[in-house]
Design an enzyme around this catalytic site. Structure first.
Site, PDB file in Angstrom:
ATOM      1  N   SER A 158       0.859  -1.195   0.000  1.00  0.00           N
ATOM      2  CA  SER A 158       0.000   0.000   0.000  1.00  0.00           C
ATOM      3  C   SER A 158       0.888   1.234   0.000  1.00  0.00           C
ATOM      4  O   SER A 158       2.000   1.204   0.551  1.00  0.00           O
ATOM      5  CB  SER A 158      -0.869   0.015   1.257  1.00  0.00           C
ATOM      6  N   TYR A 166      -1.560  -0.595  10.261  1.00  0.00           N
ATOM      7  CA  TYR A 166      -1.784  -1.093   8.896  1.00  0.00           C
ATOM      8  C   TYR A 166      -0.596  -0.701   8.013  1.00  0.00           C
ATOM      9  O   TYR A 166      -0.064  -1.535   7.265  1.00  0.00           O
ATOM     10  CB  TYR A 166      -3.085  -0.496   8.354  1.00  0.00           C
TER      11      TYR A 166
HETATM   12  P1  NAP Z   1     -11.813  -5.032   0.372  1.00  0.00           P
HETATM   13  O1  NAP Z   1     -12.691  -4.578  -0.748  1.00  0.00           O
HETATM   14  O2  NAP Z   1     -12.148  -4.629   1.769  1.00  0.00           O
HETATM   15  O3  NAP Z   1     -11.682  -6.621   0.280  1.00  0.00           O
HETATM   16  C1  NAP Z   1     -10.874  -7.298   1.199  1.00  0.00           C
HETATM   17  C2  NAP Z   1     -10.783  -8.735   0.795  1.00  0.00           C
HETATM   18  O4  NAP Z   1      -9.907  -9.392   1.733  1.00  0.00           O
HETATM   19  C3  NAP Z   1     -12.137  -9.441   0.869  1.00  0.00           C
HETATM   20  O5  NAP Z   1     -12.238 -10.296  -0.233  1.00  0.00           O
HETATM   21  C4  NAP Z   1     -12.033 -10.234   2.168  1.00  0.00           C
HETATM   22  O6  NAP Z   1     -12.758 -11.451   2.165  1.00  0.00           O
HETATM   23  C5  NAP Z   1     -10.551 -10.557   2.204  1.00  0.00           C
HETATM   24  N1  NAP Z   1     -10.096 -10.894   3.555  1.00  0.00           N
HETATM   25  C6  NAP Z   1     -10.062 -10.111   4.675  1.00  0.00           C
HETATM   26  N2  NAP Z   1      -9.595 -10.803   5.722  1.00  0.00           N
HETATM   27  C7  NAP Z   1      -9.317 -12.057   5.254  1.00  0.00           C
HETATM   28  C8  NAP Z   1      -8.799 -13.234   5.840  1.00  0.00           C
HETATM   29  N3  NAP Z   1      -8.483 -13.279   7.147  1.00  0.00           N
HETATM   30  N4  NAP Z   1      -8.634 -14.339   5.059  1.00  0.00           N
HETATM   31  C9  NAP Z   1      -8.958 -14.317   3.741  1.00  0.00           C
HETATM   32  N5  NAP Z   1      -9.466 -13.228   3.124  1.00  0.00           N
HETATM   33  C10 NAP Z   1      -9.634 -12.113   3.872  1.00  0.00           C
HETATM   34  O7  NAP Z   1     -10.305  -4.573   0.155  1.00  0.00           O
HETATM   35  P2  NAP Z   1      -9.518  -4.020  -1.134  1.00  0.00           P
HETATM   36  O8  NAP Z   1      -9.581  -2.541  -1.089  1.00  0.00           O
HETATM   37  O9  NAP Z   1      -9.914  -4.741  -2.356  1.00  0.00           O
HETATM   38  O10 NAP Z   1      -8.025  -4.401  -0.705  1.00  0.00           O
HETATM   39  C11 NAP Z   1      -7.338  -5.500  -1.231  1.00  0.00           C
HETATM   40  C12 NAP Z   1      -5.868  -5.363  -0.854  1.00  0.00           C
HETATM   41  O11 NAP Z   1      -5.355  -4.148  -1.379  1.00  0.00           O
HETATM   42  C13 NAP Z   1      -5.618  -5.313   0.661  1.00  0.00           C
HETATM   43  O12 NAP Z   1      -4.436  -6.027   0.958  1.00  0.00           O
HETATM   44  C14 NAP Z   1      -5.438  -3.826   0.931  1.00  0.00           C
HETATM   45  O13 NAP Z   1      -4.657  -3.603   2.065  1.00  0.00           O
HETATM   46  C15 NAP Z   1      -4.752  -3.394  -0.352  1.00  0.00           C
HETATM   47  N6  NAP Z   1      -4.911  -1.956  -0.612  1.00  0.00           N
HETATM   48  C16 NAP Z   1      -6.131  -1.403  -0.874  1.00  0.00           C
HETATM   49  C17 NAP Z   1      -6.216  -0.032  -1.095  1.00  0.00           C
HETATM   50  C18 NAP Z   1      -7.510   0.667  -1.394  1.00  0.00           C
HETATM   51  O14 NAP Z   1      -7.536   1.913  -1.422  1.00  0.00           O
HETATM   52  N7  NAP Z   1      -8.593  -0.015  -1.624  1.00  0.00           N
HETATM   53  C19 NAP Z   1      -5.061   0.756  -1.065  1.00  0.00           C
HETATM   54  C20 NAP Z   1      -3.844   0.158  -0.785  1.00  0.00           C
HETATM   55  C21 NAP Z   1      -3.771  -1.204  -0.563  1.00  0.00           C
HETATM   56  P3  NAP Z   1     -14.372 -11.498   2.426  1.00  0.00           P
HETATM   57  O15 NAP Z   1     -14.976 -10.982   1.151  1.00  0.00           O
HETATM   58  O16 NAP Z   1     -14.693 -12.899   2.698  1.00  0.00           O
HETATM   59  O17 NAP Z   1     -14.618 -10.582   3.584  1.00  0.00           O
END
Ligand code: NAP
Length: 248
Positions: free
Chosen positions: A143, A157
């Site tokens: 991130s 985080y």
């Molecule tokens: P999101 O929409 O909140 O989705 C999170 C995903 O992670 C969901 O599919 C969830 O599964 C899964 N998850 C959470 N805890 C878990 C566990 N213990 N075991 C297996 N799966 C788990 O998040 P996102 O924004 O797409 O983020 C995806 C990645 O990108 C993350 O690593 C996040 O830190 C990184 N990221 C995101 C952003 C942003 O702005 N969105 C920016 C920087 C980095 P369920 O569907 O079953 O709950």
């Protein structure tokens, strides 16, 4: 032989966009989820409807035994894994560190760091030419927070994503001679449910519109560089963290 990919947390957000694009590029896809079975199963149906191969598997990546079960299921369903996207992650509720619950800190570190290590280890055991594998590629979700620090929001985080950067570099060096490339993508403000889950749904618009490119990114705009890093076109790229943050 078809390429086999695991996308952890692949049912929603960046993971779902990555799983969908991987299927379009011909990968057989395992969509992992922790709790939300509905979106993961719906995505699998969508991929199959377009003639692709996919299955969903519930596993908490912070649980070593469940990660082993997840990889065993892929072995049975598709055979040896060739690509892993360590995408599952969470922030926990937004707060200052001195107001954060211990359980939140433990859970975020467990999912974002231990989960990545457990999955990367299981993948290396299958991909490494030292273990009779045919090589492969890993992309970890870091991130922009790793270098911004996220003060007042979730410094824990940001710290887990700093750890992701370090393990990406170290593992890339460790397995570079065994046919495996390891890279990370560091997204900035991307439109997914992660912001509302952290307790601040307005964060995306408030901060997203102030990034140099002038808007938040989409999950697809992160999926595309992930798929590039996994591809033959990136065959000489390893140990790098690619920032996908609109200049932020
Ligand atoms: P999101 O929409 O909140 O989705 C999170 C995903 O992670 C969901 O599919 C969830 O599964 C899964 N998850 C959470 N805890 C878990 C566990 N213990 N075991 C297996 N799966 C788990 O998040 P996102 O924004 O797409 O983020 C995806 C990645 O990108 C993350 O690593 C996040 O830190 C990184 N990221 C995101 C952003 C942003 O702005 N969105 C920016 C920087 C980095 P369920 O569907 O079953 O709950």
């Amino acid at each position: 032989m078809s390429e086999v990919i695991l996308v952890t947390g692949g049912g929603r957000g960046i993971g779902a966009a990555t799983a969908r694009l991987a299927a379009r590029r011909g990968y057989a896809v395992c969509v992992n989820y922790a709790q939300a079975a509905g979106p993961a199963e719906a995505l699998v149906e969508e991929i199959r409807g377009h003639g692709g191969q996919a299955f969903a598997h519930r596993a908490d990546v912070a649980r070593e035994d469940e990660v082993e079960g997840l990889f065993d299921a892929i072995d049975r369903e598709f055979g040896r894994l060739t690509a892993l996207v360590n995408n599952a992650g969470l922030t926990g509720p937004i707060s200052r560190l001195d107001e954060a619950e211990g359980e939140v800190l433990r859970n975020v570190v467990a999912v974002n760091v231990l989960g990545v290590l457990y999955c990367a280890r299981a993948a290396v055991r299958r991909m490494s030419t030292r273990h009779g594998g045919r090589g492969g590629a890993i992309v970890n979700l870091s991130s922009g927070a790793a270098s911004l620090g996220s003060p007042g929001e979730y410094v824990w985080y940001a710290a887990t994503k700093g750890a992701v950067d370090s393990l990406t570099l170290g593992l890339a060096k460790e397995v570079g001679g065994a046919g495996i490339r390891v890279n990370a993508v560091a997204p900035g403000m991307i439109a997914t449910e992660i912001h509302a889950a952290g307790g601040d749904a307005g964060r995306l618009e408030r901060i997203g519109n102030a990034v140099p490119i002038g808007r938040p990114g989409t999950a697809e705009e992160v999926a595309e560089p992930i798929l590039w890093l996994l591809s033959e076109e990136a065959r000489y790229t390893t140990g790098t963290v690619l920032r996908v943050a609109g200049g932020r």
